[in-house]
Design a protein around this motif. Structure first.
Motif, PDB file in Angstrom:
ATOM      1  N   GLY A 221      -9.209  14.678   1.169  1.00  0.00           N
ATOM      2  CA  GLY A 221     -10.255  13.929   0.478  1.00  0.00           C
ATOM      3  C   GLY A 221     -10.498  12.580   1.109  1.00  0.00           C
ATOM      4  N   ALA A 222     -11.459  11.864   0.583  1.00  0.00           N
ATOM      5  CA  ALA A 222     -11.867  10.587   1.154  1.00  0.00           C
ATOM      6  C   ALA A 222     -11.252   9.394   0.442  1.00  0.00           C
ATOM      7  CB  ALA A 222     -13.391  10.475   1.117  1.00  0.00           C
ATOM      8  N   GLY A 223     -10.741   9.578  -0.774  1.00  0.00           N
ATOM      9  CA  GLY A 223     -10.220   8.451  -1.525  1.00  0.00           C
ATOM     10  C   GLY A 223     -11.338   7.639  -2.156  1.00  0.00           C
ATOM     11  N   PRO A 224     -11.021   6.489  -2.761  1.00  0.00           N
ATOM     12  CA  PRO A 224      -9.686   5.892  -2.805  1.00  0.00           C
ATOM     13  C   PRO A 224      -8.709   6.707  -3.657  1.00  0.00           C
ATOM     14  CG  PRO A 224     -11.182   4.673  -4.223  1.00  0.00           C
ATOM     15  CD  PRO A 224     -12.021   5.675  -3.488  1.00  0.00           C
ATOM     16  N   PHE A 225      -7.439   6.687  -3.232  1.00  0.00           N
ATOM     17  CA  PHE A 225      -6.415   7.497  -3.869  1.00  0.00           C
ATOM     18  C   PHE A 225      -5.505   6.643  -4.755  1.00  0.00           C
ATOM     19  CE2 PHE A 225      -7.177   9.346   0.375  1.00  0.00           C
ATOM     20  CZ  PHE A 225      -7.641  10.605   0.006  1.00  0.00           C
ATOM     21  N   PRO A 226      -5.067   7.170  -5.883  1.00  0.00           N
ATOM     22  CA  PRO A 226      -3.918   6.537  -6.532  1.00  0.00           C
ATOM     23  C   PRO A 226      -2.768   6.539  -5.539  1.00  0.00           C
ATOM     24  CG  PRO A 226      -4.289   8.734  -7.413  1.00  0.00           C
ATOM     25  CD  PRO A 226      -5.453   8.426  -6.529  1.00  0.00           C
ATOM     26  N   THR A 227      -2.015   5.458  -5.501  1.00  0.00           N
ATOM     27  CA  THR A 227      -1.062   5.265  -4.402  1.00  0.00           C
ATOM     28  C   THR A 227       0.309   4.855  -4.925  1.00  0.00           C
ATOM     29  OG1 THR A 227      -2.836   4.663  -2.855  1.00  0.00           O
ATOM     30  CG2 THR A 227      -0.617   3.959  -2.283  1.00  0.00           C
ATOM     31  N   LEU A 228       1.327   5.462  -4.345  1.00  0.00           N
ATOM     32  CA  LEU A 228       2.720   5.120  -4.618  1.00  0.00           C
ATOM     33  C   LEU A 228       3.295   4.421  -3.394  1.00  0.00           C
ATOM     34  CD1 LEU A 228       5.526   5.351  -6.074  1.00  0.00           C
ATOM     35  CD2 LEU A 228       5.727   7.627  -5.034  1.00  0.00           C
ATOM     36  N   VAL A 229       3.856   3.226  -3.585  1.00  0.00           N
ATOM     37  CA  VAL A 229       4.618   2.531  -2.545  1.00  0.00           C
ATOM     38  C   VAL A 229       6.072   2.926  -2.747  1.00  0.00           C
ATOM     39  CG1 VAL A 229       5.242   0.304  -1.549  1.00  0.00           C
ATOM     40  CG2 VAL A 229       2.984   0.615  -2.627  1.00  0.00           C
ATOM     41  N   PHE A 230       6.653   3.635  -1.769  1.00  0.00           N
ATOM     42  CA  PHE A 230       8.000   4.164  -1.953  1.00  0.00           C
ATOM     43  C   PHE A 230       8.925   3.579  -0.891  1.00  0.00           C
ATOM     44  CE2 PHE A 230      11.243   7.487  -2.592  1.00  0.00           C
ATOM     45  CZ  PHE A 230      11.245   7.524  -3.980  1.00  0.00           C
ATOM     46  N   ASN A 231      10.004   2.941  -1.351  1.00  0.00           N
ATOM     47  CA  ASN A 231      10.851   2.121  -0.493  1.00  0.00           C
ATOM     48  C   ASN A 231      12.164   2.798  -0.132  1.00  0.00           C
ATOM     49  OD1 ASN A 231       9.267  -0.473  -0.469  1.00  0.00           O
ATOM     50  ND2 ASN A 231       9.486  -0.190  -2.673  1.00  0.00           N
ATOM     51  N   HIS A 232      12.526   2.655   1.138  1.00  0.00           N
ATOM     52  CA  HIS A 232      13.772   3.249   1.636  1.00  0.00           C
ATOM     53  C   HIS A 232      14.983   2.470   1.154  1.00  0.00           C
ATOM     54  CE1 HIS A 232      14.361   0.031   4.588  1.00  0.00           C
ATOM     55  NE2 HIS A 232      13.100   0.177   4.968  1.00  0.00           N
TER      56      HIS A 232
ATOM     57  N   LEU B 225      -1.669   2.230  -9.199  1.00  0.00           N
ATOM     58  CA  LEU B 225      -0.681   1.882  -8.180  1.00  0.00           C
ATOM     59  C   LEU B 225       0.708   1.908  -8.804  1.00  0.00           C
ATOM     60  CD1 LEU B 225      -0.849   0.955  -5.157  1.00  0.00           C
ATOM     61  CD2 LEU B 225      -0.635  -1.387  -5.996  1.00  0.00           C
ATOM     62  N   LEU B 226       1.625   2.620  -8.160  1.00  0.00           N
ATOM     63  CA  LEU B 226       3.017   2.683  -8.589  1.00  0.00           C
ATOM     64  C   LEU B 226       3.906   2.182  -7.458  1.00  0.00           C
ATOM     65  CD1 LEU B 226       3.287   6.259 -10.188  1.00  0.00           C
ATOM     66  CD2 LEU B 226       2.994   4.096 -11.392  1.00  0.00           C
ATOM     67  N   ILE B 227       5.113   1.765  -7.816  1.00  0.00           N
ATOM     68  CA  ILE B 227       6.117   1.397  -6.825  1.00  0.00           C
ATOM     69  C   ILE B 227       7.407   2.114  -7.171  1.00  0.00           C
ATOM     70  CG2 ILE B 227       6.869  -0.691  -8.078  1.00  0.00           C
ATOM     71  CD1 ILE B 227       7.223  -2.015  -5.296  1.00  0.00           C
ATOM     72  N   GLY B 228       8.159   2.472  -6.166  1.00  0.00           N
ATOM     73  CA  GLY B 228       9.427   3.154  -6.397  1.00  0.00           C
ATOM     74  C   GLY B 228      10.241   3.184  -5.129  1.00  0.00           C
ATOM     75  N   GLY B 229      11.410   3.794  -5.222  1.00  0.00           N
ATOM     76  CA  GLY B 229      12.249   3.898  -4.044  1.00  0.00           C
ATOM     77  C   GLY B 229      13.594   4.494  -4.378  1.00  0.00           C
ATOM     78  N   VAL B 230      14.399   4.642  -3.337  1.00  0.00           N
ATOM     79  CA  VAL B 230      15.721   5.254  -3.414  1.00  0.00           C
ATOM     80  C   VAL B 230      16.783   4.214  -3.090  1.00  0.00           C
ATOM     81  CG1 VAL B 230      17.246   6.962  -2.350  1.00  0.00           C
ATOM     82  CG2 VAL B 230      14.870   7.551  -2.817  1.00  0.00           C
ATOM     83  N   SER B 231      17.843   4.171  -3.877  1.00  0.00           N
ATOM     84  CA  SER B 231      19.004   3.327  -3.613  1.00  0.00           C
ATOM     85  C   SER B 231      18.578   1.861  -3.550  1.00  0.00           C
ATOM     86  CB  SER B 231      19.697   3.793  -2.330  1.00  0.00           C
ATOM     87  OG  SER B 231      20.979   3.248  -2.215  1.00  0.00           O
ATOM     88  N   ARG B 232      18.746   1.179  -2.408  1.00  0.00           N
ATOM     89  CA  ARG B 232      18.266  -0.204  -2.328  1.00  0.00           C
ATOM     90  C   ARG B 232      16.766  -0.278  -2.585  1.00  0.00           C
ATOM     91  NH1 ARG B 232      21.173  -4.351   1.960  1.00  0.00           N
ATOM     92  NH2 ARG B 232      23.132  -4.442   0.778  1.00  0.00           N
TER      93      ARG B 232
END
Length: 422
Positions: free
Chosen positions: A190-201, A295-302
């Motif tokens: 698709g062309a977006g704009p997309f709901p977006t998840l910022v996912f941190n290492h 917009l969401l934010i998330g991640g694993v461990s740190r």
């Protein structure tokens, strides 16, 4: 690929029969490989589909064609398989695999055994292919029949997302040159704009293996889950991690031999990581493919604890929710862990929306007892959220539950329904 994964041997001893793949394989999805190396089939590949009007042709037809996907740990091998010609008991198969260190291409005769195709490779490994009811194909590589070397899922359909690697500008320079951060982007069709998840290492274990700092990290499991829902997922690599510029400096001992365990050395690393996220968020605000209303934010461990602390200390950030997978800044074996982890999590308590904390039992870094104490400290400070604990599949580490969506997909489904507007 055969030679590369034979050297890795990361699943040695898991399988007890040639086709007994690990628990959770049925939930695996075909995804693009997490490597710039591309498996290439030879130009003379010629797929001849069986005649469906002949006896047995209809049964053989689903096998025919070119299949693609990924294998090796963390999807680090790109794989392509061509099933060229089929007969009642055999097929001509071309296997191509590529990793960052090696490429393999081989054509051979595969035999049908119990409705699977088995092809011996020159490396001594055996390639096993079997079809799924959904039309995709499970592939696995074995050594000496019983030792599982690698496995993955191949498809003839479009992937759920397109993977790209981009550069994020930052306000920093080094020797007069502007520094940038690497960011892996999973973009749905698709062309977006997309709901977006910022996912941190996360971190790199104990921080005592500098060679791990340059590993670019993303989660195909999290990415595929969100791409199926029409979400874009971005995986920023903080300074000095992956192919990002700058020094990796998120709280080390003075000699940089390992991560620091004292708060005065460890917690400044959290501040540095949040500054990296400031640059990422500033960049996302400029992009036409990002729906800043979702917009969401998330991640694993740190990355999990970083996401919680960042959401709570950046009130102008437009995040609707936080997904914290097994979060913590230092392992609970650190003698000062109780002066670091709850301190960081309390910083997230000002976030106005509920968070979802997902943890696994048998986590070598964060025992459930320690993580529940962190959640209690977060809630006592005024935080909102839910803590959900899982038993990892068949002896897997609880620290890796992000790679087991069968465990958490229902919880995340409900969370998204609660926090994301239609």
């Amino acid at each position: 690929m055969a030679a590369a994964v034979a050297a890795v041997g990361w699943l040695a001893g898991v399988a007890h029969a040639q086709t007994a793949l690990p628990a959770g394989t049925a939930q695996m999805r075909p995804v693009p490989a997490e490597t710039s190396a591309s498996a290439e089939l030879p130009p003379d590949v010629a797929v001849v589909a069986p005649d469906a009007t002949l006896e047995g042709g209809r049964r053989l037809l689903p096998w025919s064609g070119i299949w693609r996907g990924s294998a090796c740990r963390f999807a680090q091998c790109d794989v392509k398989v061509a099933v060229e010609k089929l007969s009642a008991d055999a097929a001509t198969v071309v296997y191509a695999g590529a990793s960052a260190t090696q490429r393999v291409t081989e054509r051979g005769e595969a035999k049908f055994i119990d409705n699977e195709l088995h092809m011996p490779l020159r490396t001594g490994a055996t390639l096993v292919l079997r079809l799924r009811e959904d039309g995709d194909m499970e592939m696995s590589l074995w050594k000496n029949v019983t030792q599982l070397l690698s496995y993955g899922v191949l498809t003839q359909k479009p992937f759920a997302y397109a993977r790209s690697v981009e550069r994020v500008p930052t306000p920093w320079t080094e020797n007069g040159r502007a520094q940038t951060l690497e960011m892996v982007v999973y973009r749905p069709p698709g062309a977006g704009p997309f709901p977006t998840l910022v996912f941190n290492h996360g971190s790199t274990g104990n921080g005592d293996k500098p060679e791990w700092f340059t590993y670019t990290w993303a989660s195909p499991e999290v990415g595929a889950y969100f791409a199926d829902k029409g979400w874009q997922v971005v995986f920023p690599q903080r300074r000095g991690r992956g192919k990002s510029d700058g020094l990796y400096d998120e709280g080390f001992e003075p000699d940089r031999s390992r991560y620091a365990c004292r708060p005065e050395r460890s917690l400044p690393g959290l501040e540095r990581a949040m500054a990296d996220l400031d640059a990422v968020l500033a960049h996302l605000r400029t992009r036409s493919d990002v729906d800043l209303r979702r917009l969401l934010i998330g991640g694993v461990s740190r990355g999990g604890i970083l996401s919680a602390a960042y959401a709570g200390t950046r009130p102008a950030a437009p995040f609707l929710g936080v997904l914290n997978f097994v979060g913590g800044w230092v392992g609970d074996r650190c003698t000062h862990a109780d002066a670091i982890n709850p301190v960081a999590f309390r910083r997230g308590a000002a976030f106005p929306h509920p968070m979802l904390w997902l943890y696994g039992d048998q986590d070598p870094f964060y025992a459930l007892r320690h993580s529940r104490k962190n959640f209690d400290a977060f809630m006592a400070e005024g935080g909102k959220g839910s803590f959900v604990a899982f038993d990892p599949l068949h002896g897997a580490s609880g620290h890796g539950i992000h790679a087991q969506p069968a465990l958490w997909s229902s919880a995340v489904d409900g969370y998204l329904q609660a926090v994301v507007p239609k």
